[in-house]
Design a protein around this motif. Structure first.
Motif, mmCIF file in Angstrom:
data_model
loop_
_atom_site.group_PDB
_atom_site.id
_atom_site.type_symbol
_atom_site.label_atom_id
_atom_site.label_comp_id
_atom_site.label_asym_id
_atom_site.label_seq_id
_atom_site.Cartn_x
_atom_site.Cartn_y
_atom_site.Cartn_z
ATOM 1 N N LEU A 260 53.706 -68.673 4.850
ATOM 2 C CA LEU A 260 52.742 -69.552 5.509
ATOM 3 C C LEU A 260 52.943 -69.630 7.016
ATOM 4 N N PHE A 261 54.185 -69.662 7.459
ATOM 5 C CA PHE A 261 54.453 -69.948 8.862
ATOM 6 C C PHE A 261 54.946 -68.745 9.667
ATOM 7 N N ILE A 262 55.198 -67.620 9.018
ATOM 8 C CA ILE A 262 55.630 -66.437 9.757
ATOM 9 C C ILE A 262 54.713 -65.247 9.471
ATOM 10 N N ILE A 263 54.594 -64.875 8.191
ATOM 11 C CA ILE A 263 53.820 -63.676 7.850
ATOM 12 C C ILE A 263 52.337 -63.875 8.136
ATOM 13 N N LYS A 264 51.769 -64.983 7.687
ATOM 14 C CA LYS A 264 50.336 -65.218 7.894
ATOM 15 C C LYS A 264 49.978 -65.306 9.379
ATOM 16 N N PRO A 265 50.682 -66.104 10.205
ATOM 17 C CA PRO A 265 50.348 -66.104 11.647
ATOM 18 C C PRO A 265 50.528 -64.741 12.309
ATOM 19 N N THR A 266 51.554 -63.988 11.877
ATOM 20 C CA THR A 266 51.760 -62.659 12.451
ATOM 21 C C THR A 266 50.598 -61.735 12.111
ATOM 22 N N ALA A 267 50.147 -61.776 10.861
ATOM 23 C CA ALA A 267 49.008 -60.946 10.469
ATOM 24 C C ALA A 267 47.744 -61.338 11.234
ATOM 25 N N GLN A 268 47.544 -62.636 11.451
ATOM 26 C CA GLN A 268 46.383 -63.080 12.217
ATOM 27 C C GLN A 268 46.484 -62.646 13.674
ATOM 28 N N TRP A 269 47.704 -62.646 14.202
ATOM 29 C CA TRP A 269 47.916 -62.180 15.571
ATOM 30 C C TRP A 269 47.571 -60.699 15.696
ATOM 31 N N ILE A 270 47.929 -59.919 14.685
ATOM 32 C CA ILE A 270 47.592 -58.493 14.689
ATOM 33 C C ILE A 270 46.077 -58.304 14.719
#
Length: 794
Positions: A260-270
């Motif tokens: 929720l707080f690392i993988i998802k924001p990173t994917a959205q940043w990509i």
């Protein structure tokens, strides 16, 4: 005793030595006397296993596809054929590489199977529509909860039924309740990936029934995840240790927080940092895949099923381009066509049918429990659907769909069997149960539900039967930026200036502009409305911005007579017609206008045909819930000194031609339009006094001539033509005089002799006359609008 043991040579070095094996052989000629020695190497053995698997899949599906059985069933049947009682591929492969049971000949195939299953579930998570979660109503939640809770409660109430009669030789008494709990839990679940697979197998993802099934499965999947964690915790607490149970619970909590707080924001940043229209970097794609595999290893280590981590990471990846579509483009074909079938076959071939017969008395209660929960879940789903006023037939079908089982259920059963929570006999029975359900339920649903039925026109939705003061509701479909100018020019001809006395009895033109986008990286179609409340990220596509800007300017120029709304539909190519028809039904559209798919250069030269657009048009012409116009635009906009546009209508007869006349009458109100109607008459006289269509045609034309007899921008003429060549010549000559031609799509063969023309058609969906006006070798710049009146099927 101790001395004998001390004198016995230690076996460890020998076992260690035999645990190693070569991967590649020297070829089939390595040993002339025994060529099969090559199967003592890892790679040749794996290749042989894969070849056998796919040969049997192809052979089985060759016969089963004729009776409409899904391909998934062919995978399972292949697994049973390769099981212990027929070909026994596992026994054939065992000990060929090493005497170590951990490194026998099946280990490589098992590895490919596990990897394929992880990759497939990850892609299913990526392709799932996350926005569907926020569009679930209270009724959907209630249906899902009632279906799950009632089934779970009723099943657990029978968990201890005759538990004291269980044979300890079949399963330890303390594990018997756990086995039944596994059965009840899986029966109560309706898993989202499985239902998504079924909905696409039935080709109904764009229908209301398909969307409702997906929404219910979403809620049920969430309940299933919570239940899975609770059952796993209780089982570990009782049968392993409280410390391990608490450790696993904390580990899963950490994984969810990381997602929720690392993988998802990173994917959205990509997604946000990737340039529009350009592919995402390879590093991000492979990094995402490695993250999913790492999550699966993580969940396996903490006593969860191996696919859980992959699907959780997949759900965190934003669907659609650029990241979701890149993952689909790189891995979807390989995983779905190679790895996934291998995974299903490997899971299924572990079944031992003989155990079912030998232990039938011991598993009879489990068989009863499966049938009991199946009926209870059907009743619970059907009853809850009726409570929320769903139609009876749709409620029956939905209740059937909620009992569907698929590949994720096989994963649950295999995981339970590996942890000794299912006996071999029960595991085999559940595999057979999934096989029967996967083969029978889709056939039943196909028999009961026809998605085309909702488009059948019981209500008149065409131009001819519009009341004088009614609004003209038009749905325009845009596939490419090239489609905008043609459709917009056509709409400008239909619009009329304000303050016209002769327009007081007319309604406005309500235009719905639908942008169609090929679905990429998403499993569930979505329709996005664009207005002031639309989220900014949905408008990043420059084409959408251009479309909205152009149509907004058109609305401002015709503010007194026109309204415009905008939508974008993400859908698969073979399902785009469903999106168009659904939107047309919702907006009570009178006519759908679509591009023909034929592209012309600015100089008027032929460039290409778009097979996708033509396929969509063919489906629309067959099932559209209103009238439809197919526009072949050649950029007819000419610079005339008086600014007029010459519009011609070729009238032969029939309802399509009458619909074309109705559309032309709307255009005639525009002072820029110079309308001419040319009636083609056959040289062969027939007795038409008893032909109802002929009488109606005369009535329509007589009314047209009487209404516009004194109008300066209207003319009427009749032309006698006889035979196909004469018709072709007349159409080509007429095309030279006009900027836009409007023709009907189909005509009665008795009205005009067109012998020889159908055999030369390039675009059959346009009809004979429309195809002549859109042919490649026509040198004029005339555009053609082919009109078909609303079809009324039996």
């Amino acid at each position: 005793m101790n001395e004998s043991l001390a004198l016995t040579p230690a076996p460890w070095p020998a076992v260690c030595y035999r645990a190693f094996f070569n991967i590649s052989s020297y070829g089939i000629l390595e040993n002339y006397e025994t060529p099969s020695v090559i199967f003592g190497y890892g790679l040749p053995l794996l290749e042989l296993q894969i070849i056998i698997i796919f040969v049997l899949i192809v052979l089985s599906h060759t016969f089963l596809r004729f009776i409409g059985v899904p391909q998934f069933v062919s995978y399972m049947i292949t697994g049973l054929l390769l099981g212990r009682h027929i070909f026994d591929l596992q026994d054939f492969s065992s000990y060929r590489l090493s005497s170590d049971v951990e490194l026998d000949g099946n280990i490589a195939l098992e590895g490919v199977s596990k990897l394929g299953l992880i990759m497939f579930t990850f892609l299913m998570g990526v392709k799932t529509n996350k926005r569907a979660v926020f569009h679930i109503g209270r009724g959907t939640v209630a249906i899902a909860v009632l279906s799950f809770v009632v089934t779970m409660t009723a099943g657990l109430a029978f968990r201890n039924f005759r538990i004291d009669k269980a044979d300890p030789l079949y399963m330890p008494l303390k594990l018997a309740p756990t086995e039944r709990t596994v059965i009840v839990s899986v029966q109560a679940l309706t898993l989202l990936p499985v239902i998504t697979h079924l909905v696409y197998e039935l080709k109904i993802p764009n229908s209301e029934l398909g969307r409702l099934a997906i929404s219910i499965a979403t809620v049920n999947d969430l309940l299933g995840f919570i239940t899975l964690q609770c059952v796993s915790y209780v089982a570990s607490y009782r049968y392993v240790s409280p410390r391990v149970a608490n450790r696993d619970a904390v580990a899963m909590t950490i994984l969810i927080l990381v997602i929720l707080f690392i993988i998802k924001p990173t994917a959205q940043w990509i997604v946000d940092t990737s340039p529009e229209g350009k592919p995402v970097r390879e590093l991000y794609v492979y990094g995402t895949i490695m993250t999913a595999i790492a999550a699966s290893i993580y969940t396996t280590y903490f006593h969860q099923i191996n696919v859980l981590g992959a699907i959780l990471v997949g759900m965190a990846i934003p669907d659609g381009p650029p990241l979701g579509s890149a993952l689909e483009a790189k891995f979807e074909g390989l995983v779905a066509n190679i790895f996934f079938p291998i995974s299903i076959v490997v899971m299924t071939m572990k079944a031992d049918i003989s155990r079912v017969f030998f232990a039938f008395d011991d598993i009879s209660i489990n068989i009863f429990l499966v049938g009991f929960t199946l009926v209870i879940k059907w009743i619970a789903t059907f009853g809850s659907c009726l409570i929320f006023k769903l139609p009876t037939k749709e409620s029956i079908i939905l209740a059937i769909m909620m009992n569907y089982k698929g590949f994720v259920d096989l994963c649950f059963f295999e995981g339970a069997a590996n942890h000794w929570n299912l006996s071999q006999a029960t595991h085999t029975f559940m595999i057979i149960y999934v096989l029967v359900i996967a083969g029978v339920l889709p056939t039943i649903v196909k028999t009961l539900y026809d998605p085309k039925r909702k488009y059948i026109g019981y209500v008149r939705r065409d131009l001819m039967h519009l009341k004088p003061n009614s609004d003209l509701k038009i749905l325009t479909c845009l596939h490419k930026p090239d489609n905008i100018s043609g459709v917009l020019s056509l709409l400008q001809l239909l619009s009329f200036p304000p303050n016209q006395d002769n327009n007081k009895d007319r309604g406005i033109i309500a235009v719905t502009a639908l942008h169609l986008v090929k679905l990429a990286g998403r499993s569930f179609p979505i329709l996005i409305p664009h207005d002031k409340r639309t989220e900014p990220q949905l408008l990043q596509n420059s084409y959408i911005q251009t479309m909205m800007l152009v149509f907004s300017e058109f609305q401002q120029e015709n503010w007194a007579s026109t309204t415009v709304s905008f939508f974008t539909a993400y859908s698969h190519e073979d399902l785009m017609d469903h999106d168009i028809c659904n939107l047309a039904l919702d907006h009570h559209t009178s006519m759908i206008i679509v591009p023909s798919g034929r592209k012309w250069s600015p100089n008027g030269l032929y460039e290409s045909d778009d097979s996708v657009i033509r396929s969509v048009n063919a489906s629309l012409l067959d099932r559209a819930p209103c009238s439809i116009g197919v526009l072949n635009d050649r950029s007819y906009r000419k610079k005339r000194s008086n600014g007029t546009v010459k519009v011609g209508v070729i009238f032969i007869g029939g309802k399509d031609d009458r619909e074309a006349i109705s559309l032309a009458k709307w255009m005639r109100q525009n002072p820029r339009v110079r309308l001419s109607v040319i009636r083609f008459l056959s040289g062969q006289e027939r007795d038409k006094s008893k032909n109802w269509d002929y009488l109606v045609d005369n009535e329509v034309l007589n009314d047209l001539k009487a209404t516009y007899a004194s109008a300066k921008n209207f003319s009427y003429a009749e032309k006698l033509v006889n035979g196909g060549p004469a018709v072709g010549t007349a159409v080509r000559l007429a095309a030279e005089e006009y900027d836009l031609m409007i023709v009907g799509r189909s005509h009665d063969d008795d009205l005009l002799d067109v012998t020889g023309l159908p055999e030369w058609m390039e675009l059959p969906e346009l009809g004979v006359i429309g195809d002549l006006l859109a042919c490649k070798d026509l040198k004029t710049r005339v555009s053609v609008l082919v009109v078909q009146q609303q079809q009324h099927h039996e």
